[in-house]
Design a protein around this motif. Structure first.
Motif, PDB file in Angstrom:
ATOM      1  N   ILE A 122       0.815  -1.219   0.000  1.00  0.00           N
ATOM      2  CA  ILE A 122       0.000   0.000   0.000  1.00  0.00           C
ATOM      3  C   ILE A 122       0.847   1.267   0.000  1.00  0.00           C
ATOM      4  N   GLY A 123       2.104   1.159   0.412  1.00  0.00           N
ATOM      5  CA  GLY A 123       2.954   2.355   0.496  1.00  0.00           C
ATOM      6  C   GLY A 123       4.376   1.995   0.135  1.00  0.00           C
ATOM      7  N   ALA A 125       2.549   2.877  -4.986  1.00  0.00           N
ATOM      8  CA  ALA A 125       3.359   2.231  -3.952  1.00  0.00           C
ATOM      9  C   ALA A 125       4.712   1.871  -4.567  1.00  0.00           C
ATOM     10  N   THR A 126       5.699   1.580  -3.715  1.00  0.00           N
ATOM     11  CA  THR A 126       7.013   1.157  -4.212  1.00  0.00           C
ATOM     12  C   THR A 126       7.421  -0.134  -3.508  1.00  0.00           C
ATOM     13  N   LEU A 143      16.520   1.077 -10.146  1.00  0.00           N
ATOM     14  CA  LEU A 143      16.187  -0.048  -9.259  1.00  0.00           C
ATOM     15  C   LEU A 143      14.880  -0.734  -9.665  1.00  0.00           C
ATOM     16  N   GLY A 144      14.035  -0.015 -10.419  1.00  0.00           N
ATOM     17  CA  GLY A 144      12.765  -0.606 -10.842  1.00  0.00           C
ATOM     18  C   GLY A 144      11.831  -0.847  -9.674  1.00  0.00           C
ATOM     19  N   ILE A 145      11.374   0.238  -9.039  1.00  0.00           N
ATOM     20  CA  ILE A 145      10.641   0.109  -7.773  1.00  0.00           C
ATOM     21  C   ILE A 145       9.140   0.343  -7.910  1.00  0.00           C
ATOM     22  N   THR A 146       8.680   0.763  -9.086  1.00  0.00           N
ATOM     23  CA  THR A 146       7.266   1.143  -9.211  1.00  0.00           C
ATOM     24  C   THR A 146       6.389  -0.048  -9.599  1.00  0.00           C
ATOM     25  N   ALA A 147       5.104   0.106  -9.316  1.00  0.00           N
ATOM     26  CA  ALA A 147       4.157  -0.992  -9.548  1.00  0.00           C
ATOM     27  C   ALA A 147       4.102  -1.423 -11.028  1.00  0.00           C
ATOM     28  N   PRO A 148       3.958  -0.477 -11.971  1.00  0.00           N
ATOM     29  CA  PRO A 148       3.895  -0.915 -13.372  1.00  0.00           C
ATOM     30  C   PRO A 148       5.170  -1.652 -13.815  1.00  0.00           C
ATOM     31  N   ARG A 149       6.323  -1.168 -13.357  1.00  0.00           N
ATOM     32  CA  ARG A 149       7.593  -1.796 -13.729  1.00  0.00           C
ATOM     33  C   ARG A 149       7.685  -3.212 -13.154  1.00  0.00           C
ATOM     34  N   LEU A 150       7.263  -3.376 -11.899  1.00  0.00           N
ATOM     35  CA  LEU A 150       7.345  -4.686 -11.257  1.00  0.00           C
ATOM     36  C   LEU A 150       6.333  -5.655 -11.854  1.00  0.00           C
ATOM     37  N   ASN A 172      -5.204   0.623  -9.440  1.00  0.00           N
ATOM     38  CA  ASN A 172      -5.157   2.057  -9.740  1.00  0.00           C
ATOM     39  C   ASN A 172      -5.614   2.908  -8.557  1.00  0.00           C
ATOM     40  N   GLU A 173      -4.974   4.057  -8.432  1.00  0.00           N
ATOM     41  CA  GLU A 173      -5.319   4.983  -7.357  1.00  0.00           C
ATOM     42  C   GLU A 173      -6.138   6.139  -7.921  1.00  0.00           C
ATOM     43  N   PRO A 174      -6.882   6.831  -7.046  1.00  0.00           N
ATOM     44  CA  PRO A 174      -7.608   8.027  -7.491  1.00  0.00           C
ATOM     45  C   PRO A 174      -6.621   9.069  -8.028  1.00  0.00           C
ATOM     46  N   VAL A 175      -7.111  10.001  -8.823  1.00  0.00           N
ATOM     47  CA  VAL A 175      -6.260  11.064  -9.370  1.00  0.00           C
ATOM     48  C   VAL A 175      -5.548  11.780  -8.218  1.00  0.00           C
ATOM     49  N   GLY A 176      -4.219  11.864  -8.314  1.00  0.00           N
ATOM     50  CA  GLY A 176      -3.451  12.559  -7.285  1.00  0.00           C
ATOM     51  C   GLY A 176      -3.081  11.667  -6.113  1.00  0.00           C
ATOM     52  N   GLY A 177      -3.403  10.393  -6.178  1.00  0.00           N
ATOM     53  CA  GLY A 177      -2.976   9.462  -5.134  1.00  0.00           C
ATOM     54  C   GLY A 177      -4.079   9.087  -4.151  1.00  0.00           C
ATOM     55  N   ALA A 178      -3.860   7.973  -3.448  1.00  0.00           N
ATOM     56  CA  ALA A 178      -4.863   7.400  -2.538  1.00  0.00           C
ATOM     57  C   ALA A 178      -5.347   8.405  -1.489  1.00  0.00           C
ATOM     58  N   HIS A 179      -4.453   9.288  -1.049  1.00  0.00           N
ATOM     59  CA  HIS A 179      -4.813  10.219   0.026  1.00  0.00           C
ATOM     60  C   HIS A 179      -5.804  11.293  -0.419  1.00  0.00           C
ATOM     61  N   ARG A 180      -5.912  11.500  -1.750  1.00  0.00           N
ATOM     62  CA  ARG A 180      -6.856  12.514  -2.239  1.00  0.00           C
ATOM     63  C   ARG A 180      -8.297  12.032  -2.102  1.00  0.00           C
ATOM     64  N   ASP A 181      -8.481  10.730  -2.153  1.00  0.00           N
ATOM     65  CA  ASP A 181      -9.834  10.185  -2.079  1.00  0.00           C
ATOM     66  C   ASP A 181      -9.796   8.765  -1.497  1.00  0.00           C
ATOM     67  N   PRO A 182      -9.559   8.668  -0.199  1.00  0.00           N
ATOM     68  CA  PRO A 182      -9.428   7.346   0.440  1.00  0.00           C
ATOM     69  C   PRO A 182     -10.638   6.439   0.200  1.00  0.00           C
ATOM     70  N   ALA A 183     -11.832   7.016   0.185  1.00  0.00           N
ATOM     71  CA  ALA A 183     -13.041   6.193   0.004  1.00  0.00           C
ATOM     72  C   ALA A 183     -13.027   5.506  -1.361  1.00  0.00           C
ATOM     73  N   ALA A 184     -12.629   6.264  -2.390  1.00  0.00           N
ATOM     74  CA  ALA A 184     -12.554   5.687  -3.739  1.00  0.00           C
ATOM     75  C   ALA A 184     -11.471   4.613  -3.792  1.00  0.00           C
ATOM     76  N   MET A 185     -10.351   4.890  -3.117  1.00  0.00           N
ATOM     77  CA  MET A 185      -9.247   3.919  -3.080  1.00  0.00           C
ATOM     78  C   MET A 185      -9.702   2.608  -2.455  1.00  0.00           C
ATOM     79  N   ILE A 186     -10.416   2.744  -1.343  1.00  0.00           N
ATOM     80  CA  ILE A 186     -10.883   1.554  -0.623  1.00  0.00           C
ATOM     81  C   ILE A 186     -11.879   0.765  -1.475  1.00  0.00           C
ATOM     82  N   ALA A 187     -12.736   1.474  -2.184  1.00  0.00           N
ATOM     83  CA  ALA A 187     -13.715   0.780  -3.046  1.00  0.00           C
ATOM     84  C   ALA A 187     -13.005  -0.005  -4.146  1.00  0.00           C
ATOM     85  N   THR A 188     -11.993   0.609  -4.765  1.00  0.00           N
ATOM     86  CA  THR A 188     -11.247  -0.083  -5.831  1.00  0.00           C
ATOM     87  C   THR A 188     -10.496  -1.286  -5.272  1.00  0.00           C
ATOM     88  N   LEU A 189      -9.889  -1.084  -4.104  1.00  0.00           N
ATOM     89  CA  LEU A 189      -9.106  -2.164  -3.508  1.00  0.00           C
ATOM     90  C   LEU A 189     -10.014  -3.312  -3.065  1.00  0.00           C
TER      91      LEU A 189
END
Lengths: 289, 322
Positions: B197-198, B220-221, B248-255, B266-283
């Motif tokens: 998650i982070g 996340a990395t 180092l190749g630390i990002t999700a798409p690269r891994l 996928n995270e909400p526009v601007g990252g999970a913290h911008r819209d935690p509710a949307a993040m939780i629904a997707t997760l």
């Protein structure tokens, strides 16, 4: 300075120049611990343990194998597995250049040599780290050779022994290196289910991703005297806690006192003690002395 | 809560400031500037989208460490019901850098474990910045064994800079604690679903991250060493962290591309913290799907599949004999 040397405390650090001084190609060698001047052949006959003070110098993988295994019936495992540069990793040097330099220095294609053989006629598979190959760091090849060694041990119903000397995971292979921690350790499940012994010998130094994976998940965890063993390097800890580290911190004797290892064995007793311990675990007759 | 903006988000911050000012004026003014607020808000969202569309690895590392990013307990609160935290390793202490307990996911009983960071200074210290000591990993192992014994699926949430490099941690066997978890998780007879998650900081992350399915949030990395650590070793200067992060190749798409994780969430526009509710629904959707796919497998097959997968990690070349 290499990355690993930066992790080591000043007193065991040695620049390539200093190492040449301590271990010249000449006839005489100075013990880095007690400074006794020793006849090179005597030191080598004594398995690179100082006859005066007992200091255990580092030895290469092939030398180690020659010290330990019976001369007959050796069979190397996994030498066909060689490294590739999957990330196109480049810092100040390209990863393939570092690999080439390490090959030049050590004659090895990666940091682990695995050999099927026997010690005092007790059959086993022995994996040995080559610390001079990129600090004995664990990448995909080390992991794969380790697993192949474990498989041969399993198929032949013989014990698996690993002699560690490593700075940890190899950065140049990124998360693939990190996952070798899971890979090597998971492979031990098979051995455990078959009740085949895994004996881990920790030598100077055993740190980071090697220390924090298979090295302590053994039936017997043994260390060489004075070996530096730990998860984080002493410098990193010092910078984090901003305190002076206790005397002897992360040395084999310290680990024994803290209950982290079963015993410390002098290198010169290994050829006798290792088969004895293995035979006890395998419920086999005592090996011939 | 006031939004914290990262360096590279400054243009968004400036726009947002304007919107906030207008809102303030709007409240005690007869002039209707709602249209202007709406226009600027839309512009700010577009700007966020544009900036986030081309983040560098190093910028993503900053998002992964964002002080307002949802932490494990936030996800537990949003995704699970009846969470009952269980404490302690039964031999030394309760490590607050790892939390875990019993809960229900979509009504189904399960065990959940995760690294936990702190929000304010006091909590950060209490949680040791999400850096576990051996007792944290041993508590986690105890809960894993509990999950196995009672046939409960295990969810883990990964968010740590790494295992704690301290004197006490070494004395109590940090290496052994991590190694033991790697060994036990490989053979754990229950489904294990991992979500990064982070920050997935090296061995300290992996010690609760060996599983059947690994999900990773978009920003996340996951890394063998922190970019700063890598830079200070290979370039002898932490200033090269951005370059290190890239190689180092630390990002999700690269891994995902390297075949080391299973799915990027996928995270909400601007990252999970911008819209935690949307993040939780997707997760929730991703976790539901993951659990469904694993629940159909018999346990023997599940564990065999997991072990085969772990043992297949690594990239190398094989020379033909002779």
């Amino acid at each position: 300075m290499t990355w690993l040397q930066k992790l080591l405390p000043p007193r065991i650090k040695s620049t390539p120049g200093a190492r040449k001084q301590a271990m010249p190609e000449g006839l005489w060698v100075k013990c880095p611990a007690c400074e006794a001047v020793l006849y090179r052949t005597d030191l080598e006959k004594n398995l690179s343990v100082c006859p005066k003070c007992g200091h255990h110098s580092r030895v290469g993988a092939r030398v180690r194998i020659d010290q330990l295994l019976d001369a007959e019936g050796r069979f190397e495992i996994g030498s066909e597995v060689v490294p590739i540069d999957s990330l196109k990793f480049k810092d100040q040097k390209k990863y393939p250049e570092r690999l080439a330099a390490a090959l030049e220095d050590t004659g090895e294609t990666d940091a682990l040599v695995v050999m099927q053989g026997s010690v005092a006629s007790v059959p086993l598979v022995l994996a040995t780290f080559e610390f001079e190959f990129m600090g004995g760091s664990m990448g995909s090849v080390v992991g794969e050779r380790f697993v192949r060694g474990v498989r041969v041990a399993y198929e032949n119903r013989v014990p698996f022994v690993c002699i560690s000397a490593s700075g940890g995971a190899r950065m140049q292979e990124g998360v693939n290196s990190l996952f070798q921690m899971a890979k090597t350790t998971a492979a031990l499940q098979e051995l455990a289910k078959a009740r085949l012994p895994f004996v881990s010998l920790l030598t100077d130094p055993t740190m980071g991703g090697v220390s924090a994976s298979f090295a302590f998940v053994a039936d017997l965890v043994i260390a060489e005297p004075g070996a530096l063993i730990g998860f984080a390097g002493p410098r990193v800890i010092e910078q984090t806690v901003r305190e002076k580290l206790p005397e002897g911190f992360q040395r084999a004797e310290f680990l024994l006192e803290k209950g982290a290892i079963d015993m410390i064995l002098d290198r010169r007793t290994l050829r006798e003690e290792l088969p004895r311990l293995l035979a006890l675990l395998m419920r086999a007759p005592a090996p011939a002395a | 809560m006031k939004q914290t903006f990262l360096d590279f988000e400054q243009p968004i911050a400036e726009l947002q400031l304007k919107v906030d000012e207008l809102r303030f004026v709007h409240e005690d003014s007869a002039v209707d500037i709602a249209d202007e607020i709406a226009r600027l808000t839309k512009k700010s969202q577009q700007l966020t989208r544009d900036i986030y569309a081309k983040l560098t690895s190093w910028q993503i590392a900053q998002v992964a460490r964002h002080p307002q990013r949802p932490y494990t307990l936030d996800y537990i609160a949003g995704l699970f019901t009846e969470f009952r935290e269980l404490h302690g390793d039964r031999s030394y202490a309760d490590d607050a850098a790892i939390v875990g307990g019993l809960a229900r996911f979509n009504g189904r009983p399960c065990v959940v474990i995760g690294h936990q960071k702190g929000r304010d200074t006091k909590e950060k210290i209490h949680r040791n910045f999400g850096m576990p000591r051996p007792e944290g990993y041993r508590k986690a192992l105890r809960l894993m064994k509990l999950a196995e014994k009672f046939g409960l699926p295990l969810f883990t949430f990964v968010d740590t800079p790494g295992a704690y490099p301290g004197i006490g941690a070494e004395e109590r066997g940090q290496s052994e604690a991590i190694g033991r978890n790697l060994f036990e998780m490989a053979g754990l007879r229950t489904p294990v679903i991992v979500t990064v998650i982070g920050e997935g900081g090296s061995g300290g992350a992996l010690a609760i991250a060996v599983g059947d399915i690994t999900l990773m949030l978009q920003y996340a990395t996951y890394s063998v060493i922190s970019p700063e650590g890598c830079a200070s070793i290979l370039w002898k200067s932490a200033e090269h962290a951005a370059e290190a992060a890239e190689i180092l190749g630390i990002t999700a798409p690269r891994l995902k591309q390297l075949g080391l994780i299973d799915k990027v969430v996928n995270e909400p526009v601007g990252g999970a913290h911008r819209d935690p509710a949307a993040m939780i629904a997707t997760l929730r959707k991703a976790l539901t799907e993951a659990l469904r796919s694993l629940s159909e497998l018999p346990l023997d097959e599940l564990v065999e599949r997991r072990e085969d997968r772990i043992v297949s990690y690594g990239k190398f070349k094989e020379l033909s004999p002779g």
